[in-house]
Design a protein around this motif. Structure first.
Motif, PDB file in Angstrom:
ATOM      1  N   PHE A 223       0.743  -1.317   0.149  1.00  0.00           N
ATOM      2  CA  PHE A 223       0.056  -0.188   0.082  1.00  0.00           C
ATOM      3  C   PHE A 223       0.833   1.230  -0.041  1.00  0.00           C
ATOM      4  N   LYS A 224       1.783   1.367   0.840  1.00  0.00           N
ATOM      5  CA  LYS A 224       2.678   2.387   1.011  1.00  0.00           C
ATOM      6  C   LYS A 224       3.278   2.496  -0.502  1.00  0.00           C
ATOM      7  N   ASN A 225       4.080   1.434  -0.933  1.00  0.00           N
ATOM      8  CA  ASN A 225       4.870   1.566  -2.428  1.00  0.00           C
ATOM      9  C   ASN A 225       3.834   2.230  -3.543  1.00  0.00           C
ATOM     10  N   ALA A 226       2.521   1.575  -3.397  1.00  0.00           N
ATOM     11  CA  ALA A 226       1.606   2.008  -4.242  1.00  0.00           C
ATOM     12  C   ALA A 226       1.279   3.720  -4.301  1.00  0.00           C
ATOM     13  N   LEU A 227       1.265   4.314  -3.141  1.00  0.00           N
ATOM     14  CA  LEU A 227       1.135   5.474  -2.925  1.00  0.00           C
ATOM     15  C   LEU A 227       2.332   6.297  -3.372  1.00  0.00           C
ATOM     16  N   GLU A 228       3.406   6.081  -3.159  1.00  0.00           N
ATOM     17  CA  GLU A 228       4.559   6.498  -3.587  1.00  0.00           C
ATOM     18  C   GLU A 228       4.680   6.499  -5.247  1.00  0.00           C
ATOM     19  N   ASN A 229       4.239   5.360  -5.599  1.00  0.00           N
ATOM     20  CA  ASN A 229       4.448   5.286  -7.211  1.00  0.00           C
ATOM     21  C   ASN A 229       3.340   5.760  -8.003  1.00  0.00           C
ATOM     22  N   ARG A 230       2.107   6.039  -7.089  1.00  0.00           N
ATOM     23  CA  ARG A 230       0.900   6.549  -7.738  1.00  0.00           C
ATOM     24  C   ARG A 230       0.413   5.783  -9.083  1.00  0.00           C
ATOM     25  N   GLY A 231       0.236   4.576  -8.699  1.00  0.00           N
ATOM     26  CA  GLY A 231      -0.415   3.644  -9.493  1.00  0.00           C
ATOM     27  C   GLY A 231      -1.743   4.227  -9.905  1.00  0.00           C
ATOM     28  N   ASN A 232      -2.820   3.502 -10.878  1.00  0.00           N
ATOM     29  CA  ASN A 232      -3.972   3.986 -11.090  1.00  0.00           C
ATOM     30  C   ASN A 232      -4.957   3.858 -10.175  1.00  0.00           C
ATOM     31  N   ARG A 233      -4.903   2.814  -9.145  1.00  0.00           N
ATOM     32  CA  ARG A 233      -5.768   2.414  -8.179  1.00  0.00           C
ATOM     33  C   ARG A 233      -5.521   3.790  -6.970  1.00  0.00           C
ATOM     34  N   ILE A 234      -4.468   3.868  -6.850  1.00  0.00           N
ATOM     35  CA  ILE A 234      -4.023   4.771  -5.775  1.00  0.00           C
ATOM     36  C   ILE A 234      -4.455   6.488  -6.296  1.00  0.00           C
ATOM     37  N   THR A 235      -4.170   6.506  -7.558  1.00  0.00           N
ATOM     38  CA  THR A 235      -4.554   7.868  -7.972  1.00  0.00           C
ATOM     39  C   THR A 235      -6.079   8.306  -7.932  1.00  0.00           C
ATOM     40  N   ARG A 236      -6.849   6.989  -8.169  1.00  0.00           N
ATOM     41  CA  ARG A 236      -8.271   7.266  -7.950  1.00  0.00           C
ATOM     42  C   ARG A 236      -8.774   7.535  -6.282  1.00  0.00           C
ATOM     43  N   TYR A 237      -7.915   6.646  -5.597  1.00  0.00           N
ATOM     44  CA  TYR A 237      -8.259   6.721  -4.118  1.00  0.00           C
ATOM     45  C   TYR A 237      -8.067   8.071  -3.612  1.00  0.00           C
ATOM     46  N   ARG A 238      -6.731   8.440  -3.999  1.00  0.00           N
ATOM     47  CA  ARG A 238      -6.435  10.026  -3.788  1.00  0.00           C
ATOM     48  C   ARG A 238      -7.274  10.886  -4.172  1.00  0.00           C
TER      49      ARG A 238
END
Length: 264
Positions: A223-238
């Motif tokens: 989850f932390k890495n996904a936040l840092e790398n700003r993948g599609n799911r995390i971009t939508r989540y943010r």
């Protein structure tokens, strides 16, 4: 859009949320203060002040367009994109602390030193709250105004996209328990609002096993890495967590909250 089982039963329609009114934006110019207010062109604004377009959209009540305008202009020249990611990571940790406290108070596992663990969690919450305020205060102006507007609704986390996210992870929104809607938190734990974590007692009971510490660590790191790398799911989540926006929707973010607001 996913609909969790509580919605299958008849319930009252969500109350229309009335956003906080900025009286300085009223059209009534009868007061001396308003009569003396000078118009400030965009090229004379100092940092942190609303633009003319923001003021117009706010006055028109077009919340979706207002938040989109802020997001699109912020995205042109983002200075510290990692700040909002850190903020979301801290919020997840705050929820975890609060949900573990609730679980312990509801019945600690055998062998648990209840008071000692609660003291540890209380300290952890305090430290995380300091970090939360630091990163929240470090949001850039457009982002901060959008965040404050969206989070002005006490049930922002029940946005349909966040409910779907919880259900997809097999949290309480995947069942009919209603924990995410009805979880009661004291004001001292207000930063812990939101959906299920590993420490949700209801989820632990529903799955019937404890997630090994090594697996918890691995999933949290992802989850932390996904936040840092700003993948599609995390971009939508943010996008929905910070701005209240989802792709392909022109609805006001406040109209996409699945449950009537609670002001307890």
């Amino acid at each position: 859009m996913f609909s969790f089982s509580l919605q299958q039963t008849s319930r009252p329609q969500p109350a229309k949320y009335q956003r906080p009114v900025n009286t300085a934006m009223d059209d009534d110019n009868s007061s001396p203060a308003k009569q003396g207010k000078q118009h400030v062109p965009d090229d004379m604004l100092i940092g942190g002040e609303k633009t003319e377009m923001e003021i117009k959209l706010e006055r028109d009540g077009n919340i979706n367009a207002l938040q989109r305008y802020r997001y699109l202009n912020w995205r042109k020249t983002p200075i510290q994109t990692e700040v909002s990611c850190e903020l979301l990571d801290i919020e997840e940790k705050l929820r975890e602390v609060v949900q573990e406290e609730i679980a312990i108070k509801g019945g600690a596992p055998p062998g648990t030193n209840t008071q000692e663990r609660l003291r540890t969690l209380n300290t952890r919450y305090w430290l995380l709250a300091q970090k939360w305020w630091y990163f929240r205060s470090d949001l850039e102006d457009l982002q901060l105004r959008a965040f404050k507007l969206w989070r002005s609704h006490p049930r922002w986390y029940l946005h349909s996209s966040l409910v779907e996210e919880c259900a997809g992870r097999q949290g309480c929104c995947a069942r009919g328990c209603g924990c995410c809607q009805n979880r009661k938190l004291p004001s001292s734990r207000s930063l812990g609002v939101g959906h299920c974590t590993f420490e949700c007692a209801c989820c632990r009971k529903a799955r019937g096993f404890e997630v090994p510490a090594s697996d918890k660590k691995l999933i949290k790191e992802r989850f932390k890495n996904a936040l840092e790398n700003r993948g599609n799911r995390i971009t939508r989540y943010r996008l929905v967590s910070i701005w209240g926006l989802v792709n392909d929707s022109q609805k006001s973010p406040f109209d996409m909250i699945d449950a009537p607001p609670s002001y307890e």
